[in-house]
Enzyme design. Structure first.
Site, mmCIF file in Angstrom:
data_model
loop_
_atom_site.group_PDB
_atom_site.id
_atom_site.type_symbol
_atom_site.label_atom_id
_atom_site.label_comp_id
_atom_site.label_asym_id
_atom_site.label_seq_id
_atom_site.Cartn_x
_atom_site.Cartn_y
_atom_site.Cartn_z
ATOM 1 N N HIS A 63 43.454 34.654 33.146
ATOM 2 C CA HIS A 63 44.045 34.894 34.465
ATOM 3 C C HIS A 63 45.460 34.316 34.534
ATOM 4 C CE1 HIS A 63 44.422 34.020 38.908
ATOM 5 N NE2 HIS A 63 44.192 35.325 38.895
ATOM 6 N N ASP A 105 43.678 39.181 39.767
ATOM 7 C CA ASP A 105 42.645 38.459 40.512
ATOM 8 C C ASP A 105 41.291 39.156 40.406
ATOM 9 O OD1 ASP A 105 44.649 36.695 41.178
ATOM 10 O OD2 ASP A 105 44.709 37.215 43.302
#
Length: 137
Positions: A63, A105
C-alpha cells in the site's frame, strides 16, 4: 489504557482519504482499522518502515508503495468518493489522481481481508526499532 491513548493521538487531525481507507478496511475485514492495524507490524501506520513480519504487514508495505506512485494529489489528505455495492468497493472518482488513491486503498483493504488468517495479535503494536531494514518498492 496506554494503547487507547496512543490511538486517540493518532486520530487527532485525521482528514481526507485516511477516513475512506479506514471505512474500506472495516467493510472488507470487519476490523477497526486504527485499533487493529494502526501500529501493526513494521509497515502499517504512520512513519513505519521495515521488512514485513507477515502477509498482513506486507499488505501495508505494498500500500505504501502504491501511494508512492501517486502524483498530483496527496493520498493521505485529499478526499475521494467510493461506494460499497454488493459487498464490493467501487471507486467512483473522476479525478485520475484521486481514483488512483482510491484503488490503492481498495487493494490494501482487500489484501487485509484475504490475509486475515495471518493476522497475529502479537504484531498489533510493533516497536519501530525492532523492524529490520526495509525492502524497496
Amino acid at each position: 489504557m496506554r494503547t487507547l491513548w496512543i490511538m486517540a493521538v493518532l486520530l487527532l487531525g485525521v482528514e481526507g482519504s485516511l477516513v475512506e481507507l479506514w471505512k474500506m478496511v472495516f467493510q472488507e475485514t470487519g476490523k477497526e482499522a486504527v485499533k487493529n492495524y494502526g501500529l501493526y507490524g513494521c509497515n502499517c501506520g504512520v512513519g513505519k518502515r521495515g521488512k514485513p513480519v507477515d502477509a498482513t504487514d506486507r499488505c501495508c508495505f505494498v500500500h505504501r508503495c502504491c501511494y508512492k506512485k501517486v502524483t498530483g494529489c496527496d493520498p493521505k489528505k485529499d478526499r475521494y468518493s467510493y461506494s460499497w455495492e454488493n459487498k464490493a468497493i467501487v471507486c467512483g472518482e473522476k479525478n485520475p489522481c484521486l481514483k488512483q488513491v482510491c484503488e490503492c486503498d481498495k487493494a490494501v483493504a482487500i489484501c487485509l481481508r484475504e490475509n486475515l488468517g495471518t493476522y497475529n495479535k502479537n504484531h498489533r503494536v510493533t516497536v519501530k526499532f525492532l523492524c529490520k531494514a526495509p525492502e524497496s518498492c
